[in-house]
Structure formats: structure tokens, C-alpha cells
Write a protein that holds these residues in place. Sequence first.
Motif, PDB file in Angstrom:
ATOM      1  N   GLY A   1      12.605 -30.544 -29.352  1.00 56.76           N
ATOM      2  CA  GLY A   1      12.616 -31.463 -28.336  1.00 56.76           C
ATOM      3  C   GLY A   1      12.936 -31.097 -27.209  1.00 56.76           C
ATOM      4  N   ALA A   2      12.338 -31.389 -26.039  1.00 57.25           N
ATOM      5  CA  ALA A   2      12.549 -30.952 -24.668  1.00 57.25           C
ATOM      6  C   ALA A   2      12.640 -32.191 -23.565  1.00 57.25           C
ATOM      7  CB  ALA A   2      11.507 -30.021 -24.054  1.00 57.25           C
TER       8      ALA A   2
ATOM      9  N   THR B   1      17.906 -29.028 -35.480  1.00 60.29           N
ATOM     10  CA  THR B   1      16.756 -29.224 -34.430  1.00 60.29           C
ATOM     11  C   THR B   1      17.034 -28.200 -33.299  1.00 60.29           C
ATOM     12  OG1 THR B   1      15.042 -30.471 -33.541  1.00 60.29           O
ATOM     13  CG2 THR B   1      17.354 -31.266 -33.258  1.00 60.29           C
ATOM     14  N   SER B   2      15.977 -27.980 -32.584  1.00 57.79           N
ATOM     15  CA  SER B   2      16.564 -27.326 -31.347  1.00 57.79           C
ATOM     16  C   SER B   2      16.370 -28.209 -30.187  1.00 57.79           C
ATOM     17  CB  SER B   2      15.493 -26.058 -31.110  1.00 57.79           C
ATOM     18  OG  SER B   2      15.667 -25.226 -32.164  1.00 57.79           O
ATOM     19  N   LEU B   3      16.811 -28.087 -29.227  1.00 56.49           N
ATOM     20  CA  LEU B   3      16.661 -28.731 -27.892  1.00 56.49           C
ATOM     21  C   LEU B   3      16.623 -28.174 -26.643  1.00 56.49           C
ATOM     22  CD1 LEU B   3      19.401 -31.659 -28.668  1.00 56.49           C
ATOM     23  CD2 LEU B   3      16.950 -31.779 -29.223  1.00 56.49           C
ATOM     24  N   LEU B   4      15.999 -28.530 -25.636  1.00 54.04           N
ATOM     25  CA  LEU B   4      15.874 -27.824 -24.238  1.00 54.04           C
ATOM     26  C   LEU B   4      16.076 -29.134 -23.117  1.00 54.04           C
ATOM     27  CD1 LEU B   4      14.911 -25.480 -22.387  1.00 54.04           C
ATOM     28  CD2 LEU B   4      12.712 -26.281 -22.678  1.00 54.04           C
TER      29      LEU B   4
ATOM     30  N   LEU C   1      14.461 -38.418 -30.214  1.00 58.33           N
ATOM     31  CA  LEU C   1      13.567 -38.392 -31.328  1.00 58.33           C
ATOM     32  C   LEU C   1      13.904 -37.362 -32.084  1.00 58.33           C
ATOM     33  CD1 LEU C   1      10.349 -39.488 -29.874  1.00 58.33           C
ATOM     34  CD2 LEU C   1      11.500 -40.800 -31.562  1.00 58.33           C
ATOM     35  N   ALA C   2      14.145 -36.017 -31.385  1.00 58.23           N
ATOM     36  CA  ALA C   2      14.575 -34.555 -31.985  1.00 58.23           C
ATOM     37  C   ALA C   2      15.800 -34.660 -32.785  1.00 58.23           C
ATOM     38  CB  ALA C   2      14.559 -33.532 -31.001  1.00 58.23           C
ATOM     39  N   LEU C   3      16.838 -35.367 -32.178  1.00 59.01           N
ATOM     40  CA  LEU C   3      18.227 -35.669 -32.822  1.00 59.01           C
ATOM     41  C   LEU C   3      18.280 -36.595 -34.030  1.00 59.01           C
ATOM     42  CD1 LEU C   3      20.403 -35.786 -29.656  1.00 59.01           C
ATOM     43  CD2 LEU C   3      20.549 -34.080 -31.462  1.00 59.01           C
ATOM     44  N   HIS C   4      17.411 -37.989 -33.946  1.00 59.43           N
ATOM     45  CA  HIS C   4      17.533 -38.893 -34.874  1.00 59.43           C
ATOM     46  C   HIS C   4      16.553 -38.339 -36.055  1.00 59.43           C
ATOM     47  CE1 HIS C   4      18.942 -42.211 -32.282  1.00 59.43           C
ATOM     48  NE2 HIS C   4      19.745 -41.262 -32.133  1.00 59.43           N
ATOM     49  N   HIS C   5      15.538 -37.670 -35.884  1.00 54.11           N
ATOM     50  CA  HIS C   5      14.564 -37.159 -36.684  1.00 54.11           C
ATOM     51  C   HIS C   5      14.261 -35.668 -36.879  1.00 54.11           C
ATOM     52  CE1 HIS C   5      13.889 -41.673 -36.970  1.00 54.11           C
ATOM     53  NE2 HIS C   5      13.806 -41.543 -35.531  1.00 54.11           N
ATOM     54  N   PRO C   6      15.375 -34.970 -37.349  1.00 55.59           N
ATOM     55  CA  PRO C   6      14.919 -33.661 -37.125  1.00 55.59           C
ATOM     56  C   PRO C   6      14.155 -33.215 -38.291  1.00 55.59           C
ATOM     57  CG  PRO C   6      17.016 -34.120 -38.192  1.00 55.59           C
ATOM     58  CD  PRO C   6      16.519 -35.276 -37.463  1.00 55.59           C
TER      59      PRO C   6
ATOM     60  N   ASP D   1      28.921 -27.826 -29.351  1.00 57.21           N
ATOM     61  CA  ASP D   1      30.085 -28.200 -30.170  1.00 57.21           C
ATOM     62  C   ASP D   1      29.851 -28.514 -31.613  1.00 57.21           C
ATOM     63  OD1 ASP D   1      32.044 -27.482 -28.211  1.00 57.21           O
ATOM     64  OD2 ASP D   1      32.192 -29.671 -27.342  1.00 57.21           O
ATOM     65  N   THR D   2      28.652 -28.994 -31.666  1.00 57.42           N
ATOM     66  CA  THR D   2      27.917 -29.440 -33.095  1.00 57.42           C
ATOM     67  C   THR D   2      27.759 -28.224 -33.872  1.00 57.42           C
ATOM     68  OG1 THR D   2      25.478 -29.169 -32.307  1.00 57.42           O
ATOM     69  CG2 THR D   2      26.650 -31.189 -31.819  1.00 57.42           C
ATOM     70  N   ARG D   3      27.612 -26.846 -33.438  1.00 57.76           N
ATOM     71  CA  ARG D   3      27.528 -25.757 -34.135  1.00 57.76           C
ATOM     72  C   ARG D   3      26.298 -25.797 -35.374  1.00 57.76           C
ATOM     73  NH1 ARG D   3      32.036 -22.904 -33.675  1.00 57.76           N
ATOM     74  NH2 ARG D   3      33.705 -24.188 -32.796  1.00 57.76           N
ATOM     75  N   ARG D   4      25.409 -26.811 -35.157  1.00 57.27           N
ATOM     76  CA  ARG D   4      24.136 -26.719 -36.068  1.00 57.27           C
ATOM     77  C   ARG D   4      22.983 -27.183 -34.995  1.00 57.27           C
ATOM     78  NH1 ARG D   4      22.477 -30.733 -41.149  1.00 57.27           N
ATOM     79  NH2 ARG D   4      21.007 -29.247 -41.943  1.00 57.27           N
ATOM     80  N   THR D   5      22.960 -27.999 -34.171  1.00 57.30           N
ATOM     81  CA  THR D   5      21.798 -28.173 -33.213  1.00 57.30           C
ATOM     82  C   THR D   5      21.744 -27.049 -32.132  1.00 57.30           C
ATOM     83  OG1 THR D   5      22.149 -30.466 -33.650  1.00 57.30           O
ATOM     84  CG2 THR D   5      20.915 -29.702 -31.696  1.00 57.30           C
ATOM     85  N   ARG D   6      20.699 -26.532 -31.972  1.00 55.50           N
ATOM     86  CA  ARG D   6      20.428 -25.429 -30.888  1.00 55.50           C
ATOM     87  C   ARG D   6      20.065 -25.763 -29.450  1.00 55.50           C
ATOM     88  NH1 ARG D   6      19.056 -24.841 -35.796  1.00 55.50           N
ATOM     89  NH2 ARG D   6      17.141 -25.738 -35.440  1.00 55.50           N
TER      90      ARG D   6
END
Length: 375
Positions: free
Chosen positions: A267-268, A310-313, A256-261, A336-341
Motif C-alpha cells: 500500500g502506497a 504487508t509493505s507500505l510506502l 486498507l493495506a494495514l487492515h487487510h494484508p 517498531d512493529t517489526r513485521r510491517t515493512r
Amino acid sequence: MGLTSDKVLWAAVSVAVLLFVGTVRLWPRLARRGPWAVCGRVGLLLAVQLALFAAAGLAANRSFGFYASWDDLFGREKDQGVVVDHATGGGAGGAPLEVVGSERLAGAPGARAAGGTVEEVRVVGRTSRIASPAYVYLPPEYHRPEYRTHRFRAAVVLTGYPGTARALVDKLHYPRTARDLAARGRMEPMILVMLRPTVAPPRDTECVDVPDGPRTETFFARDLPEAVGAHYRVTGGRGAWGVVGNSTGGYCALKLALHHPEVFGAGAGLSAYYEAPVDATTGDLFHGDVERENHANLWWYLRHGPAADTSLLVSSSESGESNYRDTLRFVERVKDTRRTRVSSIILESGGHNFNTWRREIPPTLEWMSGRLAAR
């Protein structure tokens, strides 16, 4: 008596004890030879074993929340599912969210004030037409006069499959943990919307918009934030929401976090996996649609989909979790995406269970509060 009730558990324990005592008392009479004596011994041993197994199973179910009711256990749960509502507006009185119960949460240790409110709600998606029960935690500040115009950040909290939403309150202690962290100044007061990803039980939809089936992703990414935002004082704006879950819920949270930032700023995934399974519990999720299947595969999406702001954990453990190596690979793939944390929690040991997740939830909520507050 409900499957998770104290009466059922103690009844099973009592039956096991009585059968054991009865076996000890009757064994001398059945010690002789003959078919009836042998059948008697076998029957008593089998009865004791079954009673012990039932008691242990009921105790494990209470601890880990595998099944919520007898119907859930035997696959007969039919009361909640995908609801097609032809009335204008969806829910009762046209409201997409209806409060059906409320309870006060005790204050933090040493605090005089109450610790907030847990409301039981029913949400009906305006777009997806999915109806789902949920629990909403409102922090104590929500009810204070000085916060009457304040809007709070919010996070969706998801169980695994099959899971029970109530376990998020009673077993994983999300409201109590959020209350204590906020009282110690380690996170901002936050509204938590707690439910299970199984919105069409008993089917496991893996938070996918199934062709000609439940539009589960639409429900979580669009309908749920809209319904909660219309009823509670929730912060709006891009990436204002967080989403966290364990196991299946963890996969859903990351997806959900990747598809809908634009909705989820963080998103954890606790003990998450990274690709939707297709098995007897899910049925055919994609109906041959390769594009849908690719989008549900987080490995593919990170490499070929748009980079998400977006940020992921993610979490795992070196010993006890089967996703350990995949989690390390996932971290590298996100970098590698350099934008998503991306951040991680890696324990030395911990199984795929409530005890492990209770160790991970406090730092996860603290992390999420910081990521949402920073946006």
C-alpha cells in the motif's frame, strides 16, 4: 458544455479579453465625475476581475481535477452513490462489473505495438451494495495470444477528495507510466483499477464502514477485488493486490493495506495523512463507536492493532507538504512493529498537487511491482 471542456475555458478567456478591451475603450467616457460614471468604472473593473478569476479557476480545475462537473461544483451531484440493489447478483445481468466504454492507449515511445486498453466500468458491490464508476487499465500483454492463460497482478489506484477518476488517466498518467515502465523492464505488466474513494458523493467517507451508512471499506477490501477478479485475469492468493492513492486516497491505501494484508500485499500513500478527519465533508463517521474510530486512526492501529504482514510506502517533501514531520514519525512507528515493512519517498520540495505526484508515481509503481512480485 461540461465544466472541464475546452469550450467553457476558451469562452471564459474570451469574455475576460473582451471585457478588458471594452474597459480600455470606455474608460475615457467614464472618467468624468458623477455617480453614474463612478458606478460604470466600478462595474467594469469588477466584471474584468470576475472574468479573470473565472478563467483562472477553470484552468486550475482542468489541471488539478478538483471538480468533474457543474453538479459536482455546486454540490448537486446525485447520480452516483450508495445503491441498494435487491436483484440477485447486483449488476446488469447479474454481473458485479459491467464495461461501459473502452479506448486504446498509444504505444510506448519507439514501440510499434499498442500500449494497452483503458476500459470504463461500473462496479456494484455484492456485500456493500455500493455502485461506483472506475477505469481499468489493461497492459498490452493482456491481449496478446502468448499471455492468454497468464494472470496479472493488480492494483487499486485512488484519487484524493473530491477528485475525479478520469484525472488518474489524463492528469496523473497512471496507464501511460505503467506502460512505459513495463516496456523498459522496470516493472511487471499490471492491471490498474482507477477510481475515487468518494463512492457516496458528495460525502467524504474516508474509506470507513459508516454505521448505518456506506460500507466503503468493505467495498474496497472485498467487493472490488472480487468483482475485478471475476471479470479479468487477475492473480489470486494472499497479498496479491496493491493499493496506491494520493492525499485522501493515500490515507485509504495505507489503511486498507494495514487492515487487510490478506488482500493487499503493498500500500502506497502519496502525501497521505494518518488519521481520518471528521468535518463538514465527512459527517459523523463513527456514531460514537470508539473502536471504529480507533481502527481508522493509523497511529493507534500501529500500536494496538495486529501487526500486518504487508509493505507500505509513504511520500512527502521537506518543503511544501504539511505532512512531512508526521510522515517521518509514521516511518518510525511502522519500524517498531517489526513485521510491517516500510519505505519512503522524500522530495526536497513539492506541494500538495499533481506535479508532485507525477514525480512520485513512477518510483511508486516500480516499488509496488517489486513488492507484489516478491510475494
